[in-house]
Write an enzyme that holds these catalytic residues in place. Sequence first.
Site, PDB file in Angstrom:
ATOM      1  N   CYS A 103       0.759  -1.259   0.000  1.00  0.00           N
ATOM      2  CA  CYS A 103       0.000   0.000   0.000  1.00  0.00           C
ATOM      3  C   CYS A 103       0.792   1.313   0.000  1.00  0.00           C
ATOM      4  O   CYS A 103       1.937   1.375   0.388  1.00  0.00           O
ATOM      5  CB  CYS A 103      -0.989   0.054   1.138  1.00  0.00           C
ATOM      6  SG  CYS A 103      -1.899  -1.470   1.336  1.00  0.00           S
TER       7      CYS A 103
ATOM      8  N   GLY B  34       0.807  -0.376  -5.011  1.00  0.00           N
ATOM      9  CA  GLY B  34      -0.379  -1.220  -4.902  1.00  0.00           C
ATOM     10  C   GLY B  34      -1.281  -1.009  -6.084  1.00  0.00           C
ATOM     11  O   GLY B  34      -1.618   0.123  -6.411  1.00  0.00           O
TER      12      GLY B  34
ATOM     13  N   ASN C 237      -0.702   1.842   5.654  1.00  0.00           N
ATOM     14  CA  ASN C 237       0.340   1.158   4.898  1.00  0.00           C
ATOM     15  C   ASN C 237       1.188   0.392   5.890  1.00  0.00           C
ATOM     16  O   ASN C 237       1.760   0.996   6.801  1.00  0.00           O
ATOM     17  CB  ASN C 237       1.205   2.190   4.150  1.00  0.00           C
ATOM     18  CG  ASN C 237       2.438   1.562   3.527  1.00  0.00           C
ATOM     19  OD1 ASN C 237       2.403   0.408   3.124  1.00  0.00           O
ATOM     20  ND2 ASN C 237       3.514   2.318   3.449  1.00  0.00           N
ATOM     21  N   GLY C 238       1.265  -0.928   5.748  1.00  0.00           N
ATOM     22  CA  GLY C 238       2.088  -1.717   6.663  1.00  0.00           C
ATOM     23  C   GLY C 238       1.401  -2.995   7.076  1.00  0.00           C
ATOM     24  O   GLY C 238       0.452  -3.441   6.425  1.00  0.00           O
TER      25      GLY C 238
ATOM     26  N   TYR D 209      14.162  -1.575  -3.755  1.00  0.00           N
ATOM     27  CA  TYR D 209      13.213  -1.971  -4.791  1.00  0.00           C
ATOM     28  C   TYR D 209      11.889  -1.212  -4.786  1.00  0.00           C
ATOM     29  O   TYR D 209      11.402  -0.783  -5.827  1.00  0.00           O
ATOM     30  CB  TYR D 209      12.955  -3.492  -4.650  1.00  0.00           C
ATOM     31  CG  TYR D 209      11.701  -4.000  -5.303  1.00  0.00           C
ATOM     32  CD1 TYR D 209      11.504  -3.871  -6.672  1.00  0.00           C
ATOM     33  CD2 TYR D 209      10.711  -4.622  -4.556  1.00  0.00           C
ATOM     34  CE1 TYR D 209      10.332  -4.348  -7.272  1.00  0.00           C
ATOM     35  CE2 TYR D 209       9.548  -5.101  -5.148  1.00  0.00           C
ATOM     36  CZ  TYR D 209       9.367  -4.961  -6.502  1.00  0.00           C
ATOM     37  OH  TYR D 209       8.232  -5.416  -7.089  1.00  0.00           O
TER      38      TYR D 209
ATOM     39  N   SER E 182      13.714  -1.207 -11.725  1.00  0.00           N
ATOM     40  CA  SER E 182      14.316  -0.860 -10.436  1.00  0.00           C
ATOM     41  C   SER E 182      15.813  -1.140 -10.383  1.00  0.00           C
ATOM     42  O   SER E 182      16.488  -0.690  -9.461  1.00  0.00           O
ATOM     43  CB  SER E 182      13.599  -1.591  -9.307  1.00  0.00           C
ATOM     44  OG  SER E 182      13.609  -2.970  -9.561  1.00  0.00           O
TER      45      SER E 182
ATOM     46  N   ASP F 236      20.473  -7.216 -11.110  1.00  0.00           N
ATOM     47  CA  ASP F 236      19.085  -7.224 -10.629  1.00  0.00           C
ATOM     48  C   ASP F 236      19.104  -6.821  -9.162  1.00  0.00           C
ATOM     49  O   ASP F 236      20.132  -6.932  -8.492  1.00  0.00           O
ATOM     50  CB  ASP F 236      18.451  -8.612 -10.825  1.00  0.00           C
ATOM     51  CG  ASP F 236      16.921  -8.524 -10.927  1.00  0.00           C
ATOM     52  OD1 ASP F 236      16.364  -7.435 -10.658  1.00  0.00           O
ATOM     53  OD2 ASP F 236      16.290  -9.542 -11.270  1.00  0.00           O
ATOM     54  N   ASP F 237      17.937  -6.352  -8.656  1.00  0.00           N
ATOM     55  CA  ASP F 237      17.950  -5.829  -7.290  1.00  0.00           C
ATOM     56  C   ASP F 237      17.849  -6.917  -6.233  1.00  0.00           C
ATOM     57  O   ASP F 237      18.235  -6.721  -5.093  1.00  0.00           O
ATOM     58  CB  ASP F 237      16.845  -4.772  -7.082  1.00  0.00           C
ATOM     59  CG  ASP F 237      15.494  -5.270  -7.524  1.00  0.00           C
ATOM     60  OD1 ASP F 237      15.106  -6.372  -7.113  1.00  0.00           O
ATOM     61  OD2 ASP F 237      14.822  -4.546  -8.289  1.00  0.00           O
TER      62      ASP F 237
END
Length: 495
Positions: A12, A38, A113-114, A254, A295, A357-358
């Site tokens: 979120c 999201g 958010n979380g 990311y 990313s 790549d991350d």
Amino acid sequence: MSAELEDINEECGVFGVWGHSDAARLTYFGLHALQHRGQEGAGIVSNDHGQLHGYRGLGLLTKVFSNEQVMERLTGNCAIGHVRYATAGSGSVDNIQPFLFRFHDGDVALAHNGNLTNCTSLRNSLEDNGAIFHSNSDTEILMHLIRRSNKPTFMEGLKEALRTVHGGFAYLLLTQDALIGATDPNGFRPLSLGRMQNGAYVLASETCALDIVSAEFIRDIEPGEIIVINDEGYRIEHYTDHVQHAVCSMEFIYFARPDSNIYGINVHSARKRMGIRLAKESPVDADMVIGVPNSSLSAAAGFAEATGIPNEMGLIKNQYVARTFIQPTQELREQGVRMKLSAVRGVVAGKRVIVIDDSIVRGTTSKRIVQLLREAGAKEVHMRISSPPLKYPCFYGIDIQTTKELIAAKHSVEEIREYINADSLAFLSLDGLVESIGLHKPAPYGGLCVAYFNGDYPTALDDYRDEFLASLTPQEREHLQEVKQNSKYSHESLI
Ligand code: SF4
């Protein structure tokens, strides 16, 4: 993307505005900048002279608010909004936020958010005491706690509720007379304050959402803080003194957009430093560096700059592919990778390629990327990962909650290299990560949460503890015991 092309997801993004005649529309723009956090649902609640109006729906923001008449109904000069990532099975509109609660003494909207680590026990105890929940999200818990509090004011009840919930959270609340933001005592999830030219205040999960509405950044909301915004301006209050910074390092690696700043650190620049450090730690001779879009492009630029090896565009992302949901079969999952990425034959054919790549989550996507490059004629494929191996689950707001989804939890680097069929594979060290981000807070790991990588969780795991431990092999448990003995945090033992 990438985090192995979206095998891990944020849960979120939130945005709120106080003091602008077009508050709902501004919230729409803010949420648009946060859409990467999201994509399963979105909602906005506005406040028109104390009357709260809400609308929410499933899907991307542009789909939910495609009807202009919906936006016209969201009148008023204050609003909050939310974009949601939902785990499989919970994609019901009941879970889309903000939640709008209608009480006899005033409406309140809430967005979160979380993830709460003591969600199950709190919910069970609230239900046993008569609470009725309308969603299966953990967000409603906060409002039940506020309403059941015996404290004399809403703010006192809110503070008590915030001390009761554990885990990672950035909450936004919209009451009849205030916009309120609150962050958890570790600051896992970012929340920033900005101000527009007309004096309107804006709160957002990332500063890129401040930029989109031309709001000037004022400050980050620090761990354990509550910010209250009303017609008089804003004030900061605290609900606990037990705070420390443990900012989610995955935000830098990311999740967050490269144009966002978290605690003053630009995300693109942090990723670039990770690439530079990775090049120093694990150099390899090759003809070109390529990043997995999007990313990992910053880290690839850093790797190329540090080595002098040209940075090329060897992989192309299909801009129009819809997010692939959890695929039922391996074959479909692999097809999903082909829909998202293509190798550029004219660039990589006959070349020795370093792919940045991350992270590696399950490993299946990395294997496909190596295969795509080899099919396009790459002579050698060297994989370099700009974060340490992901070995432990996250309980603070990311949708990986068991080790079985993480290839590095059960396999050595050499075994992973063999599985993905790369010529070589190396990860950034933990010290390299912490120093590259450079948060430098007076807390363990410079104020970053790195539990994903080393199992040193900044908080007790509460309801997740027993299930997590039961999922581990005896050797893994033993290892975690060692982690705990060397933990930099002072909370109670995991084991
Ligand atoms: S465990 Fe990982 S994803 Fe979760 S908050 Fe910590 S660093 Fe972020």
